[in-house]
Design a protein around this motif. Sequence first.
Motif, PDB file in Angstrom:
ATOM      1  N   GLY A  75      15.961 -16.752  56.705  1.00 33.38           N
ATOM      2  CA  GLY A  75      16.695 -17.705  57.533  1.00 33.38           C
ATOM      3  C   GLY A  75      17.829 -17.038  58.300  1.00 33.38           C
ATOM      4  N   GLU A  76      18.099 -15.755  57.982  1.00 32.87           N
ATOM      5  CA  GLU A  76      19.093 -14.982  58.734  1.00 32.87           C
ATOM      6  C   GLU A  76      18.342 -14.079  59.715  1.00 32.87           C
ATOM      7  N   ASP A  77      19.069 -13.282  60.478  1.00 31.37           N
ATOM      8  CA  ASP A  77      18.410 -12.216  61.232  1.00 31.37           C
ATOM      9  C   ASP A  77      17.785 -11.255  60.230  1.00 31.37           C
ATOM     10  N   VAL A  78      16.545 -10.882  60.475  1.00 29.80           N
ATOM     11  CA  VAL A  78      15.898  -9.892  59.613  1.00 29.80           C
ATOM     12  C   VAL A  78      15.351  -8.776  60.490  1.00 29.80           C
ATOM     13  N   ILE A  79      15.601  -7.541  60.056  1.00 31.06           N
ATOM     14  CA  ILE A  79      14.994  -6.372  60.706  1.00 31.06           C
ATOM     15  C   ILE A  79      14.108  -5.703  59.664  1.00 31.06           C
ATOM     16  N   GLU A  80      12.941  -5.303  60.093  1.00 36.51           N
ATOM     17  CA  GLU A  80      12.102  -4.496  59.216  1.00 36.51           C
ATOM     18  C   GLU A  80      11.834  -3.159  59.873  1.00 36.51           C
ATOM     19  N   LEU A  81      11.982  -2.102  59.077  1.00 33.08           N
ATOM     20  CA  LEU A  81      11.609  -0.772  59.520  1.00 33.08           C
ATOM     21  C   LEU A  81      10.357  -0.406  58.750  1.00 33.08           C
ATOM     22  N   GLN A  82       9.266  -0.271  59.439  1.00 26.58           N
ATOM     23  CA  GLN A  82       8.012   0.071  58.770  1.00 26.58           C
ATOM     24  C   GLN A  82       7.726   1.535  59.047  1.00 26.58           C
ATOM     25  N   GLY A  83       8.061   2.357  58.064  1.00 21.86           N
ATOM     26  CA  GLY A  83       7.925   3.802  58.233  1.00 21.86           C
ATOM     27  C   GLY A  83       6.785   4.349  57.396  1.00 21.86           C
ATOM     28  N   HIS A  84       6.808   5.659  57.203  1.00 23.06           N
ATOM     29  CA  HIS A  84       5.803   6.278  56.346  1.00 23.06           C
ATOM     30  C   HIS A  84       6.229   6.084  54.894  1.00 23.06           C
ATOM     31  N   GLY A  85       5.252   5.846  54.033  1.00 19.94           N
ATOM     32  CA  GLY A  85       5.586   5.421  52.676  1.00 19.94           C
ATOM     33  C   GLY A  85       5.841   6.547  51.694  1.00 19.94           C
ATOM     34  N   GLY A  86       6.825   7.375  51.977  1.00 19.62           N
ATOM     35  CA  GLY A  86       7.197   8.407  51.000  1.00 19.62           C
ATOM     36  C   GLY A  86       8.618   8.171  50.533  1.00 19.62           C
ATOM     37  N   PRO A  87       8.920   8.456  49.268  1.00 21.06           N
ATOM     38  CA  PRO A  87      10.247   8.140  48.737  1.00 21.06           C
ATOM     39  C   PRO A  87      11.388   8.853  49.475  1.00 21.06           C
ATOM     40  N   ALA A  88      11.182  10.117  49.900  1.00 19.59           N
ATOM     41  CA  ALA A  88      12.279  10.839  50.550  1.00 19.59           C
ATOM     42  C   ALA A  88      12.602  10.226  51.914  1.00 19.59           C
ATOM     43  N   VAL A  89      11.562   9.890  52.673  1.00 18.73           N
ATOM     44  CA  VAL A  89      11.773   9.272  53.993  1.00 18.73           C
ATOM     45  C   VAL A  89      12.485   7.937  53.838  1.00 18.73           C
ATOM     46  N   LEU A  90      11.989   7.121  52.905  1.00 18.25           N
ATOM     47  CA  LEU A  90      12.553   5.779  52.761  1.00 18.25           C
ATOM     48  C   LEU A  90      13.998   5.843  52.271  1.00 18.25           C
ATOM     49  N   GLN A  91      14.281   6.790  51.380  1.00 14.11           N
ATOM     50  CA  GLN A  91      15.664   6.950  50.920  1.00 14.11           C
ATOM     51  C   GLN A  91      16.578   7.340  52.078  1.00 14.11           C
ATOM     52  N   ARG A  92      16.109   8.247  52.933  1.00 12.40           N
ATOM     53  CA  ARG A  92      16.935   8.645  54.089  1.00 12.40           C
ATOM     54  C   ARG A  92      17.170   7.459  55.011  1.00 12.40           C
ATOM     55  N   PHE A 115      16.399 -19.223  49.647  1.00 15.18           N
ATOM     56  CA  PHE A 115      16.680 -20.476  48.936  1.00 15.18           C
ATOM     57  C   PHE A 115      17.960 -21.132  49.466  1.00 15.18           C
ATOM     58  N   MET A 116      19.019 -20.309  49.596  1.00 16.64           N
ATOM     59  CA  MET A 116      20.310 -20.839  50.064  1.00 16.64           C
ATOM     60  C   MET A 116      20.189 -21.430  51.469  1.00 16.64           C
ATOM     61  N   ASN A 117      19.302 -20.849  52.283  1.00 21.25           N
ATOM     62  CA  ASN A 117      19.134 -21.331  53.657  1.00 21.25           C
ATOM     63  C   ASN A 117      17.998 -22.349  53.775  1.00 21.25           C
ATOM     64  N   ASP A 118      17.598 -22.913  52.625  1.00 19.93           N
ATOM     65  CA  ASP A 118      16.587 -23.981  52.609  1.00 19.93           C
ATOM     66  C   ASP A 118      15.224 -23.583  53.150  1.00 19.93           C
ATOM     67  N   LYS A 119      14.899 -22.302  53.066  1.00 23.03           N
ATOM     68  CA  LYS A 119      13.547 -21.885  53.460  1.00 23.03           C
ATOM     69  C   LYS A 119      12.566 -22.145  52.317  1.00 23.03           C
ATOM     70  N   LEU A 120      13.085 -22.082  51.112  1.00 21.45           N
ATOM     71  CA  LEU A 120      12.283 -22.304  49.913  1.00 21.45           C
ATOM     72  C   LEU A 120      13.124 -23.127  48.954  1.00 21.45           C
ATOM     73  N   ASP A 121      12.476 -23.973  48.146  1.00 20.08           N
ATOM     74  CA  ASP A 121      13.254 -24.573  47.063  1.00 20.08           C
ATOM     75  C   ASP A 121      13.187 -23.639  45.853  1.00 20.08           C
ATOM     76  N   LEU A 122      13.841 -24.033  44.767  1.00 21.00           N
ATOM     77  CA  LEU A 122      13.973 -23.101  43.647  1.00 21.00           C
ATOM     78  C   LEU A 122      12.628 -22.805  42.983  1.00 21.00           C
ATOM     79  N   ALA A 123      11.793 -23.831  42.836  1.00 20.53           N
ATOM     80  CA  ALA A 123      10.483 -23.602  42.197  1.00 20.53           C
ATOM     81  C   ALA A 123       9.637 -22.666  43.059  1.00 20.53           C
TER      82      ALA A 123
END
Length: 444
Positions: A75-92, A115-123
Amino acid sequence: MLQTDTIAAIATAPGRGGVGVIRISGKDLLPFAQAISGKQPEPRMATLAGFRDEDASLIDSGLVLYFPAPHSFTGEDVIELQGHGGPAVLQRLLKRCVELGARLAEPGEFTKRAFMNDKLDLAQAESVADLIEASSEEAAKSAMRSLSGEFSSQVNTLVEGLINLRMLVEATLDFPEEDIDFLEAADAAGKLTALREHLSRLQRSAGQGRLLRDGMNVVLVGQPNVGKSSLMNQLAGDEVAIVTDIAGTTRDTLRELIHLEGIPLHLIDTAGLRDTVDTVEKIGIERTWAAVNKADLVLLLVDARNGVTAEDEEILAKLPAVPRLTVHNKIDLSEHGLSEEVRDGEWHVWLSARQGQGVDLLRQRLLHQAGWQAGEGVFMARERHLIAIQMAAEHLSLAAAAGHQIEFIAEELRLAQHQLSSITGEFTADDLLGEIFSRFCIGK
Ligand SMILES: Nc1nc2c(c(=O)[nH]1)N(C=O)[C@@H](CNc1ccc(C(=O)N[C@@H](CCC(=O)O)C(=O)O)cc1)CN2
Ligand SMILES: Nc1nc2c(ncn2[C@@H]2O[C@H](COP(=O)(O)OP(=O)(O)OP(=O)(O)O)[C@@H](O)[C@H]2O)c(=O)[nH]1
Ligand SMILES: [Mg+2]
């Protein structure tokens, strides 16, 4: 008290994979996207970009996604970075996000914001974690049913019904001269009965969902050499436990997870019960009793050639009050064929753990003892939900038994509504929210 600081986490599982995703949620994230990718991504479009470090060196080349508020998972601004799936790259990449002002997200924090932004209820939010944790196809299906809101909508329908009934009842409180006649004319009693029936259907399907999620601890006990470890191996479909003809072979409790129709059963093989002076065996037997005390179901194994002996009766007498099943093993050595039978209200099954006859019968019996009824419409549910449903049912039964005490009825209906609303999180204490979301994995 909504927090809107920027949070970031690796959303994909740790380890190496084709693609790895960093998720960032917060307020006004376009400058953030620009800073890390050098581009202003179009909303909800995949844009190929270089992800750069502070010194402009390339960390990775990947896709950037931008979901402007409020149309995002959180419900907020969301950015996704879809990179190569290696731990060192993702950590950087994650480190770069922190340099740009994000902080590391806590477990479940993205879903908590949803939940807080009413996108989903608790269940629904809880079912996100249950979907990820699901250990079988059936469990995943029922979690998905809860995530898509089927469970919540049943709860909401009940809450609406309760609100309507409360309005009737409370109206009579305000105009006492009309009271009983008025309630009778409006068929308040019939409405209450219908609500109780609906609630008890919900209780059944939620109970099944809880079983799919949590499964059962099934503990195998009996005298040495009756074939507990052999049966464990049959049920597990593997030689997980050592089997010999020496009494006292199993010393330690041994756990193995199996699934029957998607229901997780934690099988626990134990040291055979007998009087012993052997120090190690004694400790083993203490562990047997510790396991028995955490059992949801006890399988007492006996030798089919002897039936239930005085020694077995002694064991039975010491079992806690949990459901149990007596398994008469080694029918291949006795005249008894494979069968099952109820004696004094308890199930007995005859089988051969070594040769496998009767083990299918036992599987069916285990499912039945667990309370499993195959069928559609199971919702993933948790202990918390079952308790709330149970309490609501109790309040409604008090209301139904209250006769003409209108004030009392009104109060019980109010309490029932409160319990049901707690499932979807209408009234929820902060500490409960903390407890629920802290059990999520990071990045969720
Ligand atoms: N890349 C990626 N895949 C993912 C997720 C994610 O966050 N990122 N999800 C994370 O759990 C799940 C999908 N859940 C999502 C739920 C809602 C929205 C969303 O953008 N909702 C908006 C727009 C709805 C629409 O376009 O119909 C909204 O509710 O307003 C996105 C993902 C599984 N797959
Ligand atoms: N004929 C026959 N032998 C069996 C059967 N089940 C187990 N046995 C044998 O009985 C002996 C003891 O089996 P286990 O499975 O080790 O027995 P247990 O109850 O785990 O024994 P402890 O670990 O010592 O408590 C082994 O020789 C098994 O092969 C069966 O159904 N038929
Ligand atoms: Mg054994």
